[in-house]
Scaffold this motif. Structure first.
Motif, short mmCIF file in Angstrom:
data_model
loop_
_atom_site.label_atom_id
_atom_site.label_comp_id
_atom_site.label_asym_id
_atom_site.label_seq_id
_atom_site.Cartn_x
_atom_site.Cartn_y
_atom_site.Cartn_z
N ARG A 1 0.83 -1.21 0.00
CA ARG A 1 0.00 0.00 0.00
C ARG A 1 0.86 1.25 0.00
NH1 ARG A 1 -3.32 -3.10 3.53
NH2 ARG A 1 -2.32 -2.14 5.36
N LEU B 1 -5.81 0.06 -4.64
CA LEU B 1 -5.79 1.25 -3.79
C LEU B 1 -6.65 2.35 -4.38
CD1 LEU B 1 -4.55 2.68 -1.29
CD2 LEU B 1 -2.76 3.51 -2.81
N ARG C 1 -6.71 5.63 0.60
CA ARG C 1 -6.08 5.28 1.88
C ARG C 1 -7.03 5.37 3.06
NH1 ARG C 1 -1.41 9.45 1.59
NH2 ARG C 1 -3.00 10.47 0.33
N ASP D 1 0.93 4.12 -2.81
CA ASP D 1 0.74 5.51 -2.44
C ASP D 1 1.91 6.36 -2.92
OD1 ASP D 1 -0.29 7.82 -1.04
OD2 ASP D 1 1.25 7.44 0.48
#
Length: 397
Positions: free
Chosen positions: A82, A232, A256, A86
């Motif tokens: 993740r 995501l 997120r 990001d």
């Protein structure tokens, strides 16, 4: 003479007796030795057994520790993935900013930002804002003044889901997307067919190439736009008639945290208004406030983004009408829904709180609220019910 004879006779007997006694002593010594050896072996076996028990317990403890570490590694790997995703989105965002300041140079050269380049950048940004304003001002001449009434059309499905019409098409088809994770759309010929008791039997099942996540999807101009499950921030574009993937994109900064605190299943909420396709999400960098992104639906590309003062805390849903974000708030236990934050992307100095707009005659919560610019109505999903809200609008001043 006789004595000598007797003596000679006794000597062999005594020797036999002494030999027998000697053998008995040797046997006793042997028995004692064997007994001692057995005692020693028994003690060693007992110690071996104790050691085995200790080794078994030690192995079990080690196994528990290894399994715990492996579970931690699995979690850490997911978190690392993740973070990498990001980071990639942040790099993409930074790259767009860097592109303003120069073009490629020799590897040994330094990039210098000159005043004329900065001035050029400011001019380009001003032109972009002017272009955006002209584009978004095309047909928006009204503002939301209130919600007049509601109609519960149907009660079908679970707590989470969405239903809608395609505002970009002339047909009157109804689409039902049940659940926060699924890969099948139900398509109905019209709202009357949808309202029938056996409506699921008359629905056309449209399977998707990949499942959706959340309830923030929209159907626009014959395409379904949705957040892909397991990603995501990937948004997919699927041709409903052909049932194939027609496009995809990454939405920088999204995914997120939930877009709305009271609807944690939705990380990215897509919306349609008079100006086309939008995406709504929240970011940690904005303190959990909602970010608006205008998307080019044909090219599947970001056109512009705005950070808003509207908090995602205690928010359950939001919708766009005429370039303006309306955030719907509620209590965690459910109650009367109300619009408390309104943000116009073309008049950002006049964003305001509006506690006077309440949803009528209803206690509960919404999974989704989407605006249909063709019919000027809200299509909502509330506690398993499919609801239509009629809007009261006023001319823009």
């Amino acid at each position: 003479m006789v004595f000598l004879q007797v003596r000679f006779l006794l000597i062999p007997s005594l020797m036999v007796i002494m030999g027998a006694a000697q053998y008995m002593m040797q046997d006793a010594a042997l028995l004692s030795y064997i007994d001692q050896r057995f005692l020693s072996l028994e003690k060693r076996l007992e110690k071996c057994n104790q050691d085995v028990l200790e080794y078994v317990e030690e192995f079990r403890e080690f196994s528990r520790m290894v399994l715990s570490r492996l579970a931690g590694l699995s979690t850490g790997r997911a978190e690392a993935q993740r973070e990498v995703e990001d980071l990639l989105t942040r790099v993409e965002r930074a790259q767009r900013d860097i592109d303003y300041f120069g073009s490629a140079m020799d590897s040994n050269a330094c990039m210098e930002v000159h005043e004329d380049l900065l001035e050029q950048q400011l001019l380009e940004e001003a032109e972009e804002k002017k272009r955006l304003k002209l584009m978004l001002n095309a047909s928006c001449d009204h503002v939301l003044a209130g919600i007049r009434s509601l109609k519960v059309v149907k009660k079908t499905g679970g707590k989470h889901g969405s239903w809608m019409k395609d505002p970009g098409k002339k047909h009157s088809k109804i689409y039902l997307l049940s659940g926060s994770v699924n890969n099948v759309i139900l398509e109905f010929a019209n709202i009357m067919t949808f309202m029938e008791n056996n409506q699921t039997l008359k629905a056309l099942r449209v399977p998707l190439p990949l499942p959706w996540e959340g309830t923030g999807h929209v159907i626009y101009q014959g395409f379904l736009f949705y957040h892909r499950h397991g990603s995501l921030n990937e948004i997919l574009k699927v041709n409903i008639q052909r049932r194939n993937l027609a496009g995809q994109m990454l939405l920088p900064g999204a995914g997120r945290i939930p877009a709305y605190q009271l609807s944690p299943q939705t990380k990215i909420d897509l919306a349609v208004d008079e100006q086309g396709l939008w995406a709504l999400h929240a970011e940690p960098e904005t303190g959990g406030n909602i970010v608006i992104t205008k998307i080019n639906a044909a090219a599947m590309a970001v056109e512009h983004s705005w950070d808003t003062p509207c908090s995602s805390k205690d928010a359950e849903a939001a919708f766009m009408t005429c370039n303006t974000l309306h955030v719907v708030y509620n209590s965690p236990s459910g109650g009367p829904s109300r619009i408390q934050c309104v943000y116009d992307v073309l008049d950002t100095l006049n964003d305001y709180m509006n506690p006077g707009v309440h949803f009528p005659k209803r206690q509960g919560s919404h999974s989704t609220i989407h605006y249909n610019p063709k019919e000027k109505q809200l299509f909502a999903w509330g506690d398993g019910s499919q609801i239509i809200y009629k809007l009261h609008t006023e001319q823009k001043v």
